[in-house]
Design an enzyme around this catalytic site. Structure first.
Site, mmCIF file in Angstrom:
data_model
loop_
_atom_site.group_PDB
_atom_site.id
_atom_site.type_symbol
_atom_site.label_atom_id
_atom_site.label_comp_id
_atom_site.label_asym_id
_atom_site.label_seq_id
_atom_site.Cartn_x
_atom_site.Cartn_y
_atom_site.Cartn_z
ATOM 1 N N GLN A 77 13.547 73.365 -30.654
ATOM 2 C CA GLN A 77 13.786 73.281 -29.218
ATOM 3 C C GLN A 77 15.212 73.709 -28.878
ATOM 4 O O GLN A 77 15.565 73.820 -27.701
ATOM 5 C CB GLN A 77 13.563 71.851 -28.740
ATOM 6 C CG GLN A 77 12.159 71.322 -29.016
ATOM 7 C CD GLN A 77 12.065 69.838 -28.767
ATOM 8 O OE1 GLN A 77 12.124 69.392 -27.629
ATOM 9 N NE2 GLN A 77 11.931 69.060 -29.835
ATOM 10 N N HIS B 33 12.472 77.465 -26.893
ATOM 11 C CA HIS B 33 13.172 77.361 -25.610
ATOM 12 C C HIS B 33 14.148 78.507 -25.381
ATOM 13 O O HIS B 33 14.933 78.467 -24.436
ATOM 14 C CB HIS B 33 13.898 76.018 -25.505
ATOM 15 C CG HIS B 33 12.975 74.852 -25.390
ATOM 16 N ND1 HIS B 33 13.392 73.539 -25.548
ATOM 17 C CD2 HIS B 33 11.644 74.781 -25.132
ATOM 18 C CE1 HIS B 33 12.356 72.726 -25.390
ATOM 19 N NE2 HIS B 33 11.288 73.458 -25.149
ATOM 20 N N CYS C 256 17.206 90.259 -17.650
ATOM 21 C CA CYS C 256 17.535 90.824 -16.343
ATOM 22 C C CYS C 256 16.551 90.315 -15.295
ATOM 23 O O CYS C 256 15.334 90.368 -15.500
ATOM 24 C CB CYS C 256 17.505 92.352 -16.398
ATOM 25 S SG CYS C 256 17.891 93.129 -14.798
ATOM 26 N N CYS D 252 22.979 93.734 -15.754
ATOM 27 C CA CYS D 252 22.192 94.550 -16.675
ATOM 28 C C CYS D 252 22.865 95.905 -16.874
ATOM 29 O O CYS D 252 23.317 96.537 -15.911
ATOM 30 C CB CYS D 252 20.784 94.734 -16.119
ATOM 31 S SG CYS D 252 19.678 95.679 -17.189
ATOM 32 N N SER E 47 14.073 63.978 -29.574
ATOM 33 C CA SER E 47 13.939 62.766 -28.769
ATOM 34 C C SER E 47 12.488 62.480 -28.417
ATOM 35 O O SER E 47 12.160 61.382 -27.969
ATOM 36 C CB SER E 47 14.747 62.909 -27.478
ATOM 37 O OG SER E 47 14.279 64.021 -26.726
ATOM 38 N N MET F 114 18.251 59.379 -35.672
ATOM 39 C CA MET F 114 19.197 58.274 -35.567
ATOM 40 C C MET F 114 18.577 57.050 -34.898
ATOM 41 O O MET F 114 19.142 55.963 -34.952
ATOM 42 C CB MET F 114 20.432 58.715 -34.776
ATOM 43 C CG MET F 114 21.321 59.693 -35.505
ATOM 44 S SD MET F 114 22.146 58.934 -36.922
ATOM 45 C CE MET F 114 23.248 57.777 -36.090
#
Length: 309
Positions: A139, A157, A165, A206, A250, A275
């Site tokens: 991700q 992602h 452009c 561009c 997450s 964690m």
């Protein structure tokens, strides 16, 4: 990129195609079980696996010093990332959004892969020589997996270092620093810094002949859908893997939050390295608590049954 209409056969069965935080989605019903933290048992599953899918999120890069923009400290100036990472924000204020992404690009140019990234890349290379497969579904948009040497990589992602452009649609790698002269020295994250208010004609443009359209980061913003072809390839990997490793996610951003739980639902071992517990933790076979750079390398190290090549 296909907007609004794309639905996969199984993985996004509830139309979780748009990138959305979990607060805007119904929770997934999970079987309430306590996952194991027995490394020896995980290593046994690892030794048997022929096709490993590794799903990674922001936590894997946090140890490289990459800002996660989560929690109480997750602000750039006075805005949360999810309020800047939208098509609407870019349409309203492209200068502010480009300052935000310019800051993130400049930060990432100073960062290096940590032991977790390197362990994943080394494992992929090693298993390939044994006729086994490891793919990374990330991700993250920071390209640290690629920098570490991962090759079977799905950046679902997008990437901070690609632009698209808004006129001609061309996607192109871009590692310029700064990305354009007007952004040089801009993008400081402190809350008292004022917007640069850069004229739109001075923002990244561009360079295709006859175009000069406004560029945008080639990342998936909240409210946008993932590329259907890419998501279809990811689906195939998740439907055929025989071990899934979830690192630093997450499990609150869809559709990626659905990936590992649906792998677990077909009886495949899933190991989470994080964690903290996540909304999906109880659906997994294993959970290893702690920094990914500490917990992951021994888990993916060469197993005694592997042939040395």
């Amino acid at each position: 990129m296909i907007l609004l209409t794309f639905h996969t056969r199984r993985l996004v069965s509830h139309a979780y195609c748009g990138l959305k935080p979990a607060s805007q989605k119904k929770s997934i019903a999970l079987e309430m079980t306590r996952p194991s933290s027995n490394l020896a048992d995980f290593r046994e599953a690892f030794a048997k696996a022929k096709h490993i899918a590794v799903i990674t999120g922001a936590g894997v890069s946090a140890e490289s010093g990459v800002p996660t923009f989560r929690g109480a400290g997750g602000y750039w100036r006075k805005w949360q990332a999810q309020h800047l990472a939208t098509p609407e924000a870019f349409a309203r204020n492209p200068s502010r959004v480009w300052e935000f992404y310019h800051y993130r690009r400049e930060v990432m140019l100073t960062k290096n892969p940590n032991p977790a990234h390197l362990a994943i890349a080394e494992c992929e290379t090693r298993l390939r020589k044994q006729g086994r497969k490891l793919v990374v579904i990330t991700q993250n948009i920071d390209e640290l997996h690629r920098k570490a040497g991962s090759r079977n990589l799905f950046d679902i992602h997008g990437s901070l270092f690609k632009t698209r452009c808004t006129s001609c649609g061309r996607v192109k790698e871009n590692y310029k620093s700064p990305i354009c002269p007007a952004l040089d020295g801009k993008g400081a994250p402190e809350s008292d810094v004022q917007d640069a208010k850069i004229p739109v004609e001075q923002l990244p443009r561009c360079e295709e002949n006859g175009c000069s359209g406004l560029l945008r980061p080639n990342v998936v913003w909240f409210g946008e859908t993932l590329d259907s072809n890419l998501l279809g390839e990811v689906e195939k990997e998740l439907e055929t893997c025989d071990l899934c490793v979830v690192v630093g996610t997450s499990s609150v951003v869809y559709p990626a939050a659905m990936f590992a739980p649906q792998v677990a639902a077909r009886g495949v071992p899933v190991a989470e390295f994080n964690m903290e517990n996540t909304p999906a933790t109880t659906s997994f076979t294993f959970h290893f608590h702690g920094p990914c750079g500490t917990t992951l390398p021994p888990a993916l190290a060469r197993h005694e049954t592997e042939l040395i090549s």
